[in-house]
Every structure is written in C-alpha cells, then in structure tokens.
Design an enzyme around this catalytic site. Structure first.
Site, PDB file in Angstrom:
ATOM      1  N   ASP A 207      39.049  41.639  41.518  1.00  0.00           N
ATOM      2  CA  ASP A 207      38.386  40.802  40.524  1.00  0.00           C
ATOM      3  C   ASP A 207      37.673  39.672  41.267  1.00  0.00           C
ATOM      4  OD1 ASP A 207      37.635  39.633  38.010  1.00  0.00           O
ATOM      5  OD2 ASP A 207      39.433  40.520  37.127  1.00  0.00           O
TER       6      ASP A 207
ATOM      7  N   TYR B  75      23.672  45.822  26.928  1.00  0.00           N
ATOM      8  CA  TYR B  75      25.057  46.277  27.048  1.00  0.00           C
ATOM      9  C   TYR B  75      25.160  47.781  26.740  1.00  0.00           C
ATOM     10  CZ  TYR B  75      30.153  46.222  26.510  1.00  0.00           C
ATOM     11  OH  TYR B  75      31.486  46.458  26.640  1.00  0.00           O
TER      12      TYR B  75
ATOM     13  N   PHE C 173      38.789  45.506  21.058  1.00  0.00           N
ATOM     14  CA  PHE C 173      40.111  45.277  21.641  1.00  0.00           C
ATOM     15  C   PHE C 173      40.401  43.784  21.757  1.00  0.00           C
ATOM     16  CE2 PHE C 173      40.428  49.639  22.291  1.00  0.00           C
ATOM     17  CZ  PHE C 173      41.699  49.952  22.757  1.00  0.00           C
TER      18      PHE C 173
END
Length: 523
Positions: A302, A430, A463
């Site tokens: 990350d 996106y 989510f």
C-alpha cells in the site's frame, strides 16, 4: 450455513447433482434427492443414510411430482433452505441439415427447453413457497436457489441451438428471479459449468476425452463434479452472492469443437505466500486478515502514508510484512517482490485491491467545462495500468513455483466493480478503468495457462469500506435500500471470503464474478 440446513437437489442421483448431494451431507445438511424413478437415487440415499437423506422420484416438469417432493421434504425434515437445480438433458442437431434437407425437429427443441428451462422454473416457483416459511437467519436470509446452466449459454457450438437456448434462458432469468425473491430474503445464483467428467462424457473414448481436455486453457482437463459441489457450498456460505451467473470452466471458450481431493484443497492456503495490493484498508485489509487466518504469509502493499506497517505488526512479523508501493511504479513493485522472496522464499497468490475513484461528468454544461483529461488518465493509470503492472511482474515470481498436484503454480485475483457493467453518471473514468480490468481477465488467464496460473476477477457492488463509512447515515440507508438482497452494504469480510473460495477452487479461471446482492445500478 449448511450444518443443520435442509437442501433439495434435482438431478441428484448422478454427475454434478450426486457430487452436490454428497458434499452437502458431509457439511451437515439433510438432503432430498430428486431424480427420475429409473435413476439410482434410492440406492444413493440408502448408502448415505436414511437419517441424512431421502430419495423422491421426480420429473421436474411435473407440478404434481415437485409438490410431492416438497411434501416429503416437510414431512421428513420439517423445512427447506436450499434448492440446487442440476436436472437437465441435451440434444445435438443442427438448425437445418442441408445434406438431408431436414429441419431441426421442433419437438426435440421444445423437449430440451421444457426440461432444462421450464423444469428449472417449475421447481423454483413451487419450492420458494416452502423456503419462504423459514425464519430469517442471522444474515436476514431464508434460503438460496442455485441453478445450473452451461457455458453453452455463451459459447454454443454447432448443433447446440436447443441446449444453448435452454441454458441461456436460465442465465437470463437469474437476475429477475433474485429481484422477485429479494423481498422474501431468498438469493438466486447460477453456475455455468464447462466440460465436466460426468457419466455422459466419461463414456466417451479416451482419445475424445483427451482432445476435449486440451481445449481447456487451465487446468487442461475436464472439471471434477466435486469442484461444482464446492462452488455450490461457497455460494450458499456467501450472503452477498446474489443475481449472478458464475462460469466454472477453466477459462474455456468453445470454438467449434465437435482431481484434487478435499484434503489437498484445505491445505492450499496453509504455508502459501500471498501479496495483496491496497492491503492496508477496506477490501484489501479484510483479505490480508483472512489469508493470514487461513495460514498464508502475506505481503501487504500500500502507499507509504497508509497504515500498512501498523497492520503487519499487529498480525505478527512472522506472518506479514509491509511494503510501501505505488502500483504504477515498476521499481516499487520489483522491490516488493524482492522483499517477498527474501522474507518468505516464494509467491503463490496475488490479490489486486488497490484503486481510486473519480466523479465527473463527461461535460459540465452549466460550467461549459469538459471532463479533465488528466483526471481520466490518472484513474485509468492506477486502476487498469497499475493492476496490469503488478500482474506482469508478479507472475514471473509465481511461475518459479513447482506445480502442485493440480498442475497449478498460483492464482491472480483482481478487483473490478459493478461500475464496469452499470456505470452511473459521473463514473465514466472509473467505469472505463474497471471495464479494462474485466476485459483483460480472459486473455490474462489464457496467457498464463501454460504456466498453471489462474486469473479471476471480482466485481464488488456497494461495500462498507472506509470511503463509504464517511457518508452520512441517511445516505448509507438510501444506498442499502438499492440492494435487492441482502438489503445492505457488503462487508469486506465477504469479499475476502470469495477470494479464499477462488483460490481453493482450481476450476475457477478466466471468470468475472459480481459480488453485489443482485444490485444493478441506476443511472
């Protein structure tokens, strides 16, 4: 979720249905085996134990037969939670035989449609009445319907017009069924198997079987019925899988073509090494935690500004390590791979969760301003190019592994989004980036098949990630209402659960799986 449940399996006396019956009983479910009276259903039920299962002779197109089976189910076990439809037939005939001047027999076409499509729907429409009487479980769910289609629904061969039409209809009714039944908290999912070692295919000459096996990119063999049954169990266990059709075909795409044990599968994560991008938060973090829990060592990748270092320390330095990575940087990714090999000696699984979003319309007519090309490029660079960058470098290390007993060296799991299919206003960048991830899934699977590396993509819906958690509760409540069932945001743990299922199932390859509670985003 199978322990203590009651399941009904049509076509349950042989092939995929029989494997499902046996696995469900092994996992603690009571099972009603439905098949033709001429089948070996009675012998199967006796061998498995009459306290665990019962055989009922059923023709799936008969309303009376199905009602009788449901009465036996209620009388014997008191309830019904799951229905798995495996009954079906096939026929091979061209639309028109020009050599003989003969049209496809319409009676044969109707028979295939009647058994495969109408029969499947007949069982569903009657069984859900009994399932709907259940009290919702802890997930708010009353039961699951699992249908069987075929890759012929997408890649129908010459002579398969009736079979392809019947299975295409099953695929087509999956989403509306899930929407119809969402109010009763009943999920509907369809599996589309490729070439499987069923009694019909097993009866073919070995030369023919060998030829068919070569047509499957990876694993280059016929599927084992146990792998279908394993996916059926995974679907029932994952409450966010709804309204979706999953191809189980080893990345097979038919072009005019005329066995791992359970013990081995359980070991697949134990002692393995996984690398997870975007692993410090959200879906990535949940995946890291689940993989570590299942015995895998994990490299958390990350950004340097993330909480990846704290996460790795919390999990234990012997089980996880953090590597600061910008996934678009070849240098960063190569350093993470070097760290992986130096610390853990190998790499088995790659899970790509890193990505960013953007909300801008193609053109703002109020401000007379077009979408920023720089913003569009940035989203595409991170989500699509970044994902590919990690894959192209990581598979070099994965490919160094010795193949396991399935011939497999590793698995790549990518993260797309339902926006790849149902992009909303303002999501053009996106959606394009995630559509790129979806589009490269099959060619990646084909490219890497020779090295025994599988590639599967998950397309999550809404989510409960840190990004969405920042929204006001009223907005979250509104978003939850847009999900048919379960009517809530998905939990990152459910994404992680599906990652584990993909890794464990060697026949899942070249497929994109929607994990979205049957949502289809509105404009």
């Amino acid at each position: 979720m199978l322990k203590g449940a009651v399941s009904l399996v049509t076509g349950g006396a042989s092939g995929l249905g029989k494997a499902t019956v046996e696995r469900f009983i092994q996992q603690g479910s009571k099972v009603v085996i439905c098949d033709l009276s001429s089948s070996k259903g009675y012998e199967l039920s006796k061998s498995l134990g009459e306290d665990k299962c019962v055989f009922v002779p059923v023709n799936v197109v008969s309303e009376q037969d199905v009602k009788n089976a449901l009465e036996v189910t209620q009388k014997t076990f008191g309830k019904l939670h799951n229905v798995v439809n495996c009954a079906g037939i096939g026929v091979a005939f061209k639309t028109y035989n020009f050599n003989k001047g003969l049209s496809h027999d319409i009676a044969d076409f109707l028979k295939v449609l009647e058994v495969n499509t109408i029969g499947t729907f007949n069982v569903i429409r009657l069984a859900v009445g009994l399932i709907g009487k259940n009290k919702p479980n802890k997930n708010g769910e009353r039961g699951v319907i699992l249908n069987t289609a075929s890759t012929a629904a997408y890649d129908g061969e010459i002579g398969q017009v009736a079979y392809a039409a019947s299975n295409g209809a099953i695929v087509g009714m999956t989403l509306p069924l899930s929407r119809d039944l969402a109010s009763q908290k009943i999920r509907v999912v369809t599996i589309a198997p490729g070439l499987f070692r069923t009694p019909i295919l097993s009866a073919l000459p070995e030369k023919v079987v060998a030829f068919l096996e070569k047509s499957v990119p990876f694993p280059p063999r016929l599927g084992n019925p146990d792998e279908f049954a394993m996916l059926a169990e995974n679907i029932i266990d994952n409450p966010m899988l709804n309204g979706e059709t999953i191809r189980l075909d080893g990345a097979l795409r038919l072009h005019f073509l005329f066995s791992a044990t359970i013990g081995f599968l359980i070991k697949m994560l134990k002692g393995a090494v996984s690398l997870v991008t975007g692993g410090a938060s959200g879906l990535g973090k949940a995946t890291v935690e689940r993989l570590v829990q299942q015995g895998s060592k994990v490299v958390i990748c990350d950004l340097p500004s993330s909480k990846g270092n704290e996460l790795s320390k919390g999990l234990g330095d012997d089980r996880a390590v953090f590597a600061p990575v910008d996934i678009t940087s070849e240098k960063d990714v190569n350093e993470a791979l070097k760290l992986t090999k130096d610390k853990f000696g190998k790499l088995n699984y790659l899970v790509n969760c890193a990505g960013i979003g953007s909300a801008n319309k193609t053109y703002n007519f109020k401000k007379n301003q077009p979408h920023s090309l720089e913003d569009f490029t940035k989203v595409l660079t991170i989500n699509t190019l970044g994902t590919f960058n990690v894959i192209r470098l990581a598979v070099g290390l994965i490919g160094q592994n010795e193949a396991n007993e399935s011939g497999e060296r590793g698995v790549v799991v990518n993260t797309a989004s339902v926006a790849a299919f149902d992009g909303q206003m303002g999501q053009v960048a996106y959606s394009a980036s995630k559509g790129g991830v979806v589009g490269m899934t099959l060619p990646l699977a084909r490219d890497l098949a020779t090295q025994g590396i599988r590639v599967v993509t998950i397309a999550p819906g809404l989510f409960r990630t840190p990004l969405l958690d920042q929204l006001p509760e009223k907005v979250i409540a509104s978003l939850e209402k847009s999900v048919p069932f379960p009517s809530r945001l998905g939990y990152p743990e459910e994404y992680a659960q599906l990652v584990e299922s993909i890794i464990r199932n060697p026949m899942l390859n070249g497929e994109v799986i929607r994990l979205d509670g049957a949502i289809r985003m509105q404009p």
